[in-house]
Scaffold this active site. Structure first.
Site, PDB file in Angstrom:
ATOM      1  N   TYR A 129      34.304  47.049  42.288  1.00 43.58           N
ATOM      2  CA  TYR A 129      33.920  47.917  43.421  1.00 43.58           C
ATOM      3  C   TYR A 129      32.636  48.664  43.088  1.00 43.58           C
ATOM      4  O   TYR A 129      32.588  49.447  42.129  1.00 43.58           O
ATOM      5  CB  TYR A 129      35.036  48.899  43.760  1.00 43.58           C
TER       6      TYR A 129
ATOM      7  N   ASP B  82      32.739  44.876  36.403  1.00 38.98           N
ATOM      8  CA  ASP B  82      33.444  45.771  37.305  1.00 38.98           C
ATOM      9  C   ASP B  82      33.276  45.216  38.725  1.00 38.98           C
ATOM     10  O   ASP B  82      32.353  44.444  38.992  1.00 38.98           O
ATOM     11  CB  ASP B  82      32.868  47.184  37.192  1.00 38.98           C
TER      12      ASP B  82
ATOM     13  N   ARG C  14      35.156  57.236  49.325  1.00 35.82           N
ATOM     14  CA  ARG C  14      34.910  56.677  48.002  1.00 35.82           C
ATOM     15  C   ARG C  14      35.051  57.749  46.914  1.00 35.82           C
ATOM     16  O   ARG C  14      35.670  57.518  45.870  1.00 35.82           O
ATOM     17  CB  ARG C  14      33.504  56.069  47.963  1.00 35.82           C
TER      18      ARG C  14
ATOM     19  N   SER D  44      38.960  45.492  36.859  1.00 40.82           N
ATOM     20  CA  SER D  44      38.894  46.451  37.961  1.00 40.82           C
ATOM     21  C   SER D  44      40.070  47.422  37.973  1.00 40.82           C
ATOM     22  O   SER D  44      41.169  47.095  37.532  1.00 40.82           O
ATOM     23  CB  SER D  44      38.876  45.670  39.277  1.00 40.82           C
ATOM     24  N   ASN D  45      39.812  48.599  38.526  1.00 45.97           N
ATOM     25  CA  ASN D  45      40.880  49.543  38.866  1.00 45.97           C
ATOM     26  C   ASN D  45      41.720  49.037  40.039  1.00 45.97           C
ATOM     27  O   ASN D  45      42.809  49.565  40.293  1.00 45.97           O
ATOM     28  CB  ASN D  45      40.276  50.908  39.248  1.00 45.97           C
TER      29      ASN D  45
END
Lengths: 220, 220
Positions: free
Chosen positions: A12, A10, A41, A116-117
């Site tokens: 972030y 991942d 966030r 990742s998103n």
């Protein structure tokens, strides 16, 4: 148990420190930088979950911008256009966690992937600026599916992109919801718990828990 | 614009005060009652979103219990079994918001419904204890679908249960994510913003915003 063929990370929170935005934020909003970055966030994640559930996908870039606007508004601060541009620009220059850099330096020769998103317009410049693009064979963004983690379909997309079985992937994340999603799907998981947090109670435990990616070298 | 045929109410937060648990929580964990109740609620919602996304549905009762355990653990408190039972029991005896009671008293003769993420084992006793079950023609729980709001399919389920068109429903919620989901689906919406919050930036605005359900009588 099968051999690990791909180490998947991942991005972030796990490789990059999303709180490295705090200094710039504090310079714009003295005394509120930390609170704004935390709310930013929190809302960024919440908006990704909610837009997914509502079947109203927008890119992580758009979601991140909306979350920043909400955070400033909610904290009673006016966000000027040039401040927004600078903060969003800074998202492409987040600091690598020092332990992440150390681990990645020891991984040469392994098959590695990021998953990742983040939409490619955010993710690829971030990796580029940190000089780590070439370390990864696969740069996987959920944006290809217009869905977000932790939907099992996006983990399946990552698996098929990597071209291995799900239990041949060792997945690293600092995000408990991501570890939960990956674990339910069938990845082997390493929870990077740098701040001594508690695991969320979502029906699955990480296979490993480490306080730093330095410890993770042992699993590679 | 069509006439409103059904007034539909979200339950937790909208009609009932989820923070009415604070006193009991404070008696168990002096000095931390407020923080634990807030974290409990935040995690309860987060777990509903995440379990939905992960396709790992559990009832709202199970999620609420897991969120309570997480909140206590995360705040460094040991939750004894009898404390857990009392706190979960209290969830069936939440206080009605006074403005909700006032509005409901004025609604006699209207077609009204509740529509909640709560499973029937939580939702029905709560309404019963407050003595308001009979005010509503429909008691709609997402549990019938094993999905959570704000997925559009659960709003469609509520609509079809009510048996009217989506724009003939006036939906009341204090939860911004619920207003967003209902609005994207096509309900007409009233955001009950008792605490002067900011609307989330999820691509849709409420049709009405009120600071109290007292003001909402005008729309009925």
């Amino acid at each position: 148990m099968k051999r690990i063929k791909v180490c998947m990370f991942d991005v972030y929170g796990t490789l990059f420190d999303v709180y490295s935005l705090q200094e710039l934020c504090e310079s714009f909003f003295p005394g509120k930088g930390g609170d704004i970055v935390r709310l930013w966030r929190q809302k960024q994640l919440e908006y990704s979950f909610l837009r997914h559930m509502m079947q109203q996908y927008e890119t992580f870039h758009a979601i991140t911008e909306a979350a920043l606007r909400y955070a400033c508004e909610s904290m009673g601060e006016e966000l000027r256009r040039e401040q927004e541009q600078q903060l969003m620009g800074q998202y492409l220059h987040l600091s690598l966690h020092p332990d992440a850099l150390e681990l990645l330096a020891r991984c040469e020769g392994k098959v590695m992937a990021v998953f990742s998103n983040g939409s490619p317009d955010m993710l690829l410049p971030l990796l580029q600026h940190a000089g780590i693009t070439g370390l990864f064979q696969h740069h996987i963004s959920v944006d290809a599916l217009k869905m977000y983690k932790p939907d099992p379909r996006v983990y399946e997309f990552a698996r098929s992109t990597a071209g291995v079985d799900k239990d041949e992937i060792l997945f690293f994340s600092s995000n408990t919801w991501d570890i939960s999603g990956a674990g339910h799907f069938g990845f082997r998981t390493v929870w990077v718990n740098r701040n001594g947090g508690k695991m969320d109670r979502l029906g699955v435990q990480p296979e490993y828990e480490v306080a730093s990616l330095r410890e993770a070298a042992a699993f590679l």
